[in-house]
Each structure stands twice: as C-alpha cells, then as structure tokens.
Design a protein around this motif. Sequence first.
Motif, PDB file in Angstrom:
ATOM      1  N   GLN A  35       0.624  -1.430  -0.013  1.00 41.14           N
ATOM      2  CA  GLN A  35       0.118  -0.185  -0.132  1.00 41.14           C
ATOM      3  C   GLN A  35       0.913   1.448   0.079  1.00 41.14           C
ATOM      4  O   GLN A  35      -0.047   2.535  -0.322  1.00 41.14           O
ATOM      5  CB  GLN A  35      -0.922  -0.210   1.435  1.00 41.14           C
ATOM      6  CG  GLN A  35      -2.112  -0.862   1.269  1.00 41.14           C
ATOM      7  CD  GLN A  35      -3.532  -1.266   1.795  1.00 41.14           C
ATOM      8  OE1 GLN A  35      -2.539  -1.187   3.475  1.00 41.14           O
ATOM      9  NE2 GLN A  35      -4.099  -1.234   1.664  1.00 41.14           N
ATOM     10  N   LEU A  36       1.830   1.029   0.416  1.00 40.70           N
ATOM     11  CA  LEU A  36       2.515   2.426   0.695  1.00 40.70           C
ATOM     12  C   LEU A  36       3.117   2.728  -0.669  1.00 40.70           C
ATOM     13  O   LEU A  36       3.687   4.061  -1.753  1.00 40.70           O
ATOM     14  CB  LEU A  36       4.230   2.010   1.398  1.00 40.70           C
ATOM     15  CG  LEU A  36       4.380   2.111   2.662  1.00 40.70           C
ATOM     16  CD1 LEU A  36       5.356   1.786   3.295  1.00 40.70           C
ATOM     17  CD2 LEU A  36       3.715   3.285   3.618  1.00 40.70           C
ATOM     18  N   ASN A  37       3.111   2.146  -1.763  1.00 39.78           N
ATOM     19  CA  ASN A  37       3.638   2.239  -3.883  1.00 39.78           C
ATOM     20  C   ASN A  37       5.168   3.038  -3.537  1.00 39.78           C
ATOM     21  O   ASN A  37       5.699   3.837  -3.994  1.00 39.78           O
ATOM     22  CB  ASN A  37       2.790   3.260  -4.409  1.00 39.78           C
ATOM     23  CG  ASN A  37       1.411   2.600  -3.959  1.00 39.78           C
ATOM     24  OD1 ASN A  37       1.179   1.702  -4.827  1.00 39.78           O
ATOM     25  ND2 ASN A  37       0.397   2.860  -4.085  1.00 39.78           N
ATOM     26  N   LEU A  38       6.070   2.237  -2.379  1.00 44.55           N
ATOM     27  CA  LEU A  38       7.452   2.426  -2.318  1.00 44.55           C
ATOM     28  C   LEU A  38       8.582   1.656  -2.642  1.00 44.55           C
ATOM     29  O   LEU A  38       9.334   2.158  -3.391  1.00 44.55           O
ATOM     30  CB  LEU A  38       8.089   2.745  -0.928  1.00 44.55           C
ATOM     31  CG  LEU A  38       7.572   3.883  -0.394  1.00 44.55           C
ATOM     32  CD1 LEU A  38       7.938   4.573   0.812  1.00 44.55           C
ATOM     33  CD2 LEU A  38       8.483   5.314  -1.150  1.00 44.55           C
ATOM     34  N   LEU A  39       8.292   0.207  -2.731  1.00 45.77           N
ATOM     35  CA  LEU A  39       8.916  -0.598  -3.191  1.00 45.77           C
ATOM     36  C   LEU A  39       9.669  -0.371  -4.897  1.00 45.77           C
ATOM     37  O   LEU A  39       8.538  -0.105  -5.654  1.00 45.77           O
ATOM     38  CB  LEU A  39       8.377  -2.204  -2.815  1.00 45.77           C
ATOM     39  CG  LEU A  39       8.066  -2.905  -1.652  1.00 45.77           C
ATOM     40  CD1 LEU A  39       7.449  -3.828  -2.300  1.00 45.77           C
ATOM     41  CD2 LEU A  39       9.642  -2.957  -1.871  1.00 45.77           C
ATOM     42  N   TRP A  74      14.315  -4.209   0.429  1.00 48.24           N
ATOM     43  CA  TRP A  74      14.837  -3.520  -0.407  1.00 48.24           C
ATOM     44  C   TRP A  74      15.103  -2.154   0.225  1.00 48.24           C
ATOM     45  O   TRP A  74      14.365  -1.887   1.407  1.00 48.24           O
ATOM     46  CB  TRP A  74      13.588  -3.204  -0.449  1.00 48.24           C
ATOM     47  CG  TRP A  74      13.900  -1.924  -2.647  1.00 48.24           C
ATOM     48  CD1 TRP A  74      14.341  -2.798  -3.650  1.00 48.24           C
ATOM     49  CD2 TRP A  74      13.186  -1.114  -2.093  1.00 48.24           C
ATOM     50  NE1 TRP A  74      14.592  -1.272  -4.380  1.00 48.24           N
ATOM     51  CE2 TRP A  74      13.580  -0.408  -3.814  1.00 48.24           C
ATOM     52  CE3 TRP A  74      12.428  -0.228  -1.609  1.00 48.24           C
ATOM     53  CZ2 TRP A  74      13.604   0.597  -3.339  1.00 48.24           C
ATOM     54  CZ3 TRP A  74      12.142   1.074  -1.592  1.00 48.24           C
ATOM     55  CH2 TRP A  74      12.316   1.504  -2.370  1.00 48.24           C
ATOM     56  N   PHE A  75      16.138  -1.974  -0.236  1.00 47.04           N
ATOM     57  CA  PHE A  75      16.791  -0.378   0.869  1.00 47.04           C
ATOM     58  C   PHE A  75      16.212   0.912  -0.687  1.00 47.04           C
ATOM     59  O   PHE A  75      16.652   1.068  -1.583  1.00 47.04           O
ATOM     60  CB  PHE A  75      17.944  -0.102   0.411  1.00 47.04           C
ATOM     61  CG  PHE A  75      19.065  -1.248   1.130  1.00 47.04           C
ATOM     62  CD1 PHE A  75      18.591  -1.561   2.789  1.00 47.04           C
ATOM     63  CD2 PHE A  75      19.041  -2.475   1.063  1.00 47.04           C
ATOM     64  CE1 PHE A  75      19.227  -2.428   3.464  1.00 47.04           C
ATOM     65  CE2 PHE A  75      19.076  -3.939   1.951  1.00 47.04           C
ATOM     66  CZ  PHE A  75      19.286  -3.293   2.893  1.00 47.04           C
ATOM     67  N   LYS A  76      15.274   2.259   0.752  1.00 45.61           N
ATOM     68  CA  LYS A  76      15.057   3.423   0.074  1.00 45.61           C
ATOM     69  C   LYS A  76      15.789   4.142   0.626  1.00 45.61           C
ATOM     70  O   LYS A  76      15.797   5.000  -1.280  1.00 45.61           O
ATOM     71  CB  LYS A  76      13.494   3.487   0.875  1.00 45.61           C
ATOM     72  CG  LYS A  76      13.706   4.727   0.453  1.00 45.61           C
ATOM     73  CD  LYS A  76      13.039   4.243  -1.003  1.00 45.61           C
ATOM     74  CE  LYS A  76      11.798   6.018  -1.690  1.00 45.61           C
ATOM     75  NZ  LYS A  76      11.602   6.372  -3.099  1.00 45.61           N
ATOM     76  N   GLN A  84      20.996  -3.675  -2.226  1.00 49.93           N
ATOM     77  CA  GLN A  84      19.804  -3.116  -2.903  1.00 49.93           C
ATOM     78  C   GLN A  84      19.228  -4.112  -2.296  1.00 49.93           C
ATOM     79  O   GLN A  84      18.131  -3.654  -1.966  1.00 49.93           O
ATOM     80  CB  GLN A  84      19.965  -2.975  -4.221  1.00 49.93           C
ATOM     81  CG  GLN A  84      18.603  -2.323  -4.983  1.00 49.93           C
ATOM     82  CD  GLN A  84      18.329  -0.975  -4.309  1.00 49.93           C
ATOM     83  OE1 GLN A  84      16.921  -1.625  -3.501  1.00 49.93           O
ATOM     84  NE2 GLN A  84      19.065   0.002  -4.574  1.00 49.93           N
ATOM     85  N   ASN A  85      18.811  -5.516  -3.427  1.00 46.55           N
ATOM     86  CA  ASN A  85      17.686  -6.248  -2.737  1.00 46.55           C
ATOM     87  C   ASN A  85      18.670  -7.467  -2.385  1.00 46.55           C
ATOM     88  O   ASN A  85      19.125  -8.134  -2.320  1.00 46.55           O
ATOM     89  CB  ASN A  85      16.813  -6.845  -3.994  1.00 46.55           C
ATOM     90  CG  ASN A  85      15.848  -5.693  -4.779  1.00 46.55           C
ATOM     91  OD1 ASN A  85      15.238  -5.765  -4.230  1.00 46.55           O
ATOM     92  ND2 ASN A  85      16.334  -5.231  -5.922  1.00 46.55           N
TER      93      ASN A  85
END
Length: 423
Positions: A35-39, A74-76, A84-85
């Motif tokens: 739901q955050l739509n950040l991935l 996963w790193f923002k 990264q992953n």
Amino acid sequence: MTGVEADSRGQVAVDETHARIDPDVEEARLRSVQQLNLLDSEPEDRFAQITRMAKAVFGVPMSTVSLLDRDRQWFKAVDGIELQNQPREQTVCQVTVARAYTRPADPALVIEDVSTIPFFAEIPQISGEGGIRFYAGYPLYGPGGHPVGTFCVYDTRPRQLTADQLAAFRELAAWAQREIENSDDLQRAAKVQRQLLPPPLGIVPGYSIETMCLPAFAVGGDFYDHYPCHDGLVFTVADVMGKGLGAAILTATVRSAMRAASRAFDAAYGESADHDLGEVVGTVAGQLAEDFAGTETFATLFHARLRIRDGHVDYVDGGHGLATVRRADGHCTVLRGSGLPIGILPEDTWRSAAVDLGPGDMLVIASDGLLDLVAGGDAFELLRMLSGTSTPAAVRTKVEEMVASIPPVDDVTLVAIRRDEAG
C-alpha cells in the motif's frame, strides 16, 4: 544492550523463532508494504538526508532505510554499503520487524556485536574480516500499524549506545517514520489528482486529440481539462507555480473554478456562445485573488474554445506562451498572448484572440516542463521538434520518448488537437 535476550552468562540468544511472524499477520503486513507504493521506487533525498545525518550523529560508516518484502529486504536509502535487494533470510532486520509484534513497547533492536550470534554470523555482510559488527535497527510502520521496514545504523566494530545516543536514534527513526507516512499521503494525493483529470473525449468527428499529464514528482502543479460546450469543445492547460502537494491543492482549485466559470458563461449565453473568453479568466482571477495572494503564487494558463464545424478557435493566453499551431505544410506558429498569469495583478483583464485550424492543421498546448526536455530549453527548439510530427499521436509518442530518456524536473502536460484532412 537493548532489544535482545541474554542467557545466564550474558550471551545474546537470537534464533529463527525471533524472526517468525504468524502467517495471517504476515499477509496483512505485506499488504501494508504494498500500500505504500514505495518498493522499487527511485531514490529520494528526503530519505537520504536521514541516513547522512545518522552517520554524522553516531560516527558510523553505514546507515539505511529499508522495506521488508516477502522474500527480500529492499533499500529506499543506503549510505556506506552496497546493498539493494537482500534475501530476507540473510537479514538482521527480519528480527527487528518481528520484534515490533512481540515487543511493541520496546521495538529497537541494538546488538553490540552481531558476529557473535550464530543466527546472524553467516550473513555475507557480517561474516569475515571487516564485516558488520554493530547493529541498531528500529521498525517503521505502514497502513494498519504493521511494521513494513527498518531504519538502521551499522559499524564495523563492536560498540554500544549511550542513553543520549539511544534517544537520538529513536528521534531519527521517528523522522524516517514521518517520511514513510508522507509517502502514503502523497500516493493518495497522486491517485486523487489522476482521478481529477477528465476522461477521454472519445471520438470527435473530424478531429484527432491526444492529452497527457506527467507529474515530475508524486503530485504536480499542472493540469489539463476538456469538456463539450454548445458549439464545440473547451480546452484548458494551466500550470500553478511550484511543485508538490501545495501546488496540487491550488491546481485542483484553479481547475474547479475554471470549469465552473466557463460553464456558467456558456449557459448564460446559450447557443450563441459569443462571450469573450477573457471574461471567464477574469472571473476566475477575481475569485481566487485572495488565495493567490495568501499563498504568494500564481498560475499561467491557456484557455481555448474550439468550434467543431469550421475549426475556429478562440483562446486566452495568460502568461503561458506555449501554444503552437502546426500547419498542414509543417510551418509552425507560436500563439502569442498579451495577458499576465492569474494571481499577479488583482485588477488585470484578459481579452481573447482567435486562430483557425484548416484541414491538417494541429494546435499543440504544452506546459513549460516540456521545454526542459528540449535542447536549448527554448520555444524555437520546441517548434523544430513539432515540425516533424504531423499528428497528435506522433507528438505524444515524441514527448514520451523524451521523458523516458531525460527524467523531467518539472511537470509535463500536453494537449494536441488536429483537424483531420477530411474535416
């Protein structure tokens, strides 16, 4: 040492049970992550500022803000380490996230030397000389209160946090949490803004029409609008000064006011529709004068009315300056406007001008974000680009290619209207 259990000898005891989350709870948590739509989103400086600050405050070489997905971390934001992953089973943060459920009152996980814990010792970033030794992680929460990721600091030597440092660590985690929450708000605002764009006009006999609006960030200050009037169609492209949520709020206000005023004048004049479009713009400018003054901003706009039967276009250019007619023979002419943007002078007035579209002629209205994608950043380069595109679909494709090759720093909005050869 905070957030880990110790045996009678003072040794830290962490095993796979500390990383387990009830399957039903985990599914709810994963929905919260989505739901955050950040991935897999692009890096953002608002998160990078936190990791930079953490390194400076604690004198550590590494800091991250990350999300924990089903099978990966996963790193923002990642500073000082190449990640990264990361496979979920090879992370310390899986325990930090699980701890948010088991120890909600004290969720911080701070470990003096993670290499001494068998459950962590084989993780590639920890095993071997020069690997991570000190770990401090704090869970970050998404919709529904589920832990979605972590804010972390790391060191290559064992260390502890003083009471003051632990308080500072919690403050930085709270900063990261606020940015996560802002992301959720921005995504919701972006969805609403997309929904406010008008639905496609469908088939307009004798005309081809393409529209697009690509915010440079989650939400933008541009908009386009179109709707039928008595003898044709009304089009508006506007650009509110600024970016982000503040500009988006004013954009919605300008759009609503323009549509309401335009329809009110259209209804008042009936089928004659012979009112000057400058009256519409002036009415809106008057209505929003206090809003523009209070927010110290303004908006440029191009407002036009197309008479479908013969291609006649009445228009007002309020400081916009980015409307062009491309004739069937490839010649392009910029439609100059004499009016100022709305919100500059409260008592300003606007008068409409006119242009006729013959068969094969195309009117293109753009926002200034398009100029940032054109070599030289000026209208002449834009004209040269348009001279090789004879249809709205070709213009749209060209702009999409430009956006794909050069990430925009400003919103890109486009309306292209062509009177077909048989029109």
